[in-house]
Scaffold this active site. Structure first.
Site, PDB file in Angstrom:
ATOM      1  N   THR A 191      -7.459 -16.679   5.114  1.00 56.27           N
ATOM      2  CA  THR A 191      -7.930 -15.434   4.528  1.00 56.27           C
ATOM      3  C   THR A 191      -8.569 -14.747   5.892  1.00 56.27           C
ATOM      4  O   THR A 191      -9.050 -15.499   6.554  1.00 56.27           O
ATOM      5  CB  THR A 191      -8.716 -15.488   3.428  1.00 56.27           C
ATOM      6  OG1 THR A 191      -8.072 -16.063   2.209  1.00 56.27           O
ATOM      7  CG2 THR A 191      -9.636 -14.310   2.938  1.00 56.27           C
ATOM      8  N   ASP A 222     -11.005 -13.323  -5.311  1.00 50.50           N
ATOM      9  CA  ASP A 222     -12.419 -12.682  -4.927  1.00 50.50           C
ATOM     10  C   ASP A 222     -12.065 -11.391  -4.088  1.00 50.50           C
ATOM     11  O   ASP A 222     -12.574 -10.394  -4.166  1.00 50.50           O
ATOM     12  CB  ASP A 222     -13.377 -13.577  -4.330  1.00 50.50           C
ATOM     13  CG  ASP A 222     -13.104 -14.188  -3.157  1.00 50.50           C
ATOM     14  OD1 ASP A 222     -11.992 -14.843  -2.997  1.00 50.50           O
ATOM     15  OD2 ASP A 222     -13.748 -14.110  -2.246  1.00 50.50           O
ATOM     16  N   GLY A 243     -13.061 -18.500   0.564  1.00 51.34           N
ATOM     17  CA  GLY A 243     -13.103 -19.680   0.001  1.00 51.34           C
ATOM     18  C   GLY A 243     -12.626 -19.653  -1.294  1.00 51.34           C
ATOM     19  O   GLY A 243     -11.808 -18.993  -1.908  1.00 51.34           O
ATOM     20  N   GLY A 245     -12.135 -18.619  -4.593  1.00 49.92           N
ATOM     21  CA  GLY A 245     -12.216 -17.107  -5.097  1.00 49.92           C
ATOM     22  C   GLY A 245     -12.882 -17.231  -6.513  1.00 49.92           C
ATOM     23  O   GLY A 245     -13.713 -16.316  -6.704  1.00 49.92           O
TER      24      GLY A 245
HETATM   25  N1  ASP Z   1     -10.962 -16.470  -1.456  1.00 49.63           N
HETATM   26  C1  ASP Z   1      -9.469 -16.446  -1.471  1.00 49.63           C
HETATM   27  C2  ASP Z   1      -8.616 -16.487  -2.898  1.00 49.63           C
HETATM   28  O1  ASP Z   1      -9.577 -17.145  -3.747  1.00 49.63           O
HETATM   29  C3  ASP Z   1      -8.957 -17.467  -0.607  1.00 49.63           C
HETATM   30  C4  ASP Z   1      -9.615 -17.993   0.734  1.00 49.63           C
HETATM   31  O2  ASP Z   1     -10.183 -17.452   1.103  1.00 49.63           O
HETATM   32  O3  ASP Z   1      -9.091 -18.952   1.216  1.00 49.63           O
HETATM   33  O4  ASP Z   1      -7.945 -15.948  -2.959  1.00 49.63           O
END
Ligand code: ASP
Length: 322
Positions: A191, A222, A243, A245
């Site tokens: 991300t 998120d 992270g 979400g």
């Molecule tokens: N936060 C992102 C999501 O849950 C995924 C990530 O940050 O790796 O879509």
């Protein structure tokens, strides 16, 4: 630079939790920015290329500021650069859902008047963050989803990507692997996000992602949710999360951290507190980048890696690490 950036990246392989902070001073005319390439577990051999991708994004955003662009322009430019880099899980190269399709999430927020735009579960368009910017400028609604987001984009001159053009072999391989392992919602990492404080003291935040590998169709993470993955307020600072979400949303993590900074906590301390909350309360993994209203930068993660790069008007070089 006022404070030499000190990276914890040397500890990355042995100590999962790490933080970093720096200050370039809050005086008039000072700007600072920080970008991330996602909390995750990037193999050691791939780290230099990923950090280089973050540095390129930070350099592009710094150019925008040097040419008189706003924090919002710079945050958008940083994230567009990372969306166009297929190594990251955003825009081209984003991870695939259970149907093998891209559904993209992105948000952009301006800390001056709390203006914001976001798209969620967007079908493939080259730069989701640019469509979020169009929503911000249009100002009628904040968040568009799915087919409605595509319709909004086309009405504002964006052209949907040709079938499969933004899907990489690496994304197809990751989906195949997660399917074999029988998982749903495998963590892709990669991300991307940016936080910027411009020379006028305005802050902005931007985040963009393909989400999770093999996620259910229609799942929204998120990143495009204001106060969860993304937030900016000139009275406090700006935040971009990455992270797990679902955990980040349940904690309203970006807004929580913003309120800590409004209360006077410096960016690096606030970032450490966020990771403590995420890991300690919900046993979840992630990372975040912050700039506070004084222009101090901070990041923290409890994953093995989170690639990043930072630039400041008073530094001669772009800092970077993982
Ligand atoms: N936060 C992102 C999501 O849950 C995924 C990530 O940050 O790796 O879509």
């Amino acid at each position: 630079m006022d404070t030499a950036p000190k990276s914890d990246s040397g500890a990355a392989s042995t100590n999962l939790t790490a933080s970093w902070g720096a200050s370039c001073g809050a005086g008039a005319g000072r700007w600072a920015l920080l970008v991330h390439g996602g909390a995750g577990d990037v193999p050691r051999a791939s780290l230099p290329a990923q950090i280089a991708g973050c540095r390129a994004a930070a350099a592009a955003a710094a150019d925008v500021l040097r040419q008189g662009g706003s924090a919002l322009d710079a945050a958008q430019r940083a994230v567009e650069t990372l969306e166009d880099d297929p190594k990251f899980n955003a825009g081209t190269g984003g991870c695939l859902n259970a149907d093998g399709d891209l559904e993209l999430d992105a948000a952009l927020m301006d800390g001056r008047l709390l203006r914001a735009g976001a798209v969620a579960a967007l079908p493939p368009f080259k730069n989701p963050i640019a469509i979020a910017r169009a929503a911000l400028e249009d100002a009628r609604h904040v968040l568009y989803t799915g087919a409605g987001a595509a319709r909004f984009a086309e009405a504002h001159g964006f052209v949907a990507s040709a079938n499969g053009a933004m899907v990489t072999d690496a994304a197809r391989e990751r989906l195949a692997k997660v399917r074999v392992e029988g998982g749903t919602g495998g963590w892709a990492g990669g991300t991307v996000g940016a936080v910027v404080r411009d020379a006028h003291g305005t802050v902005a935040a931007a985040t963009s992602t393909g989400g999770l590998v093999n996620k259910h169709v229609g799942r929204v993470g998120d990143s495009p949710i204001l106060g969860a993955g993304t937030y900016a307020d000139n009275d406090a600072g700006a935040c971009s999360n990455t992270g797990n979400g679902e955990a980040v949303m349940r904690l309203c993590l970006a807004k929580t951290v913003i309120e800590w900074m409004r209360g006077g906590l410096a960016a690096e301390e606030a970032a450490r507190g966020a990771i403590h909350l995420l890991g300690g309360r919900l046993h979840a993994f992630g990372g975040l980048i912050l700039v506070d209203r004084e222009g101090r930068l901070g990041l923290a993660r409890n994953t093995r890696t989170m690639t990043w790069a930072a630039a400041c008007d008073s530094w001669s070089e772009i800092a970077g690490g993982a």
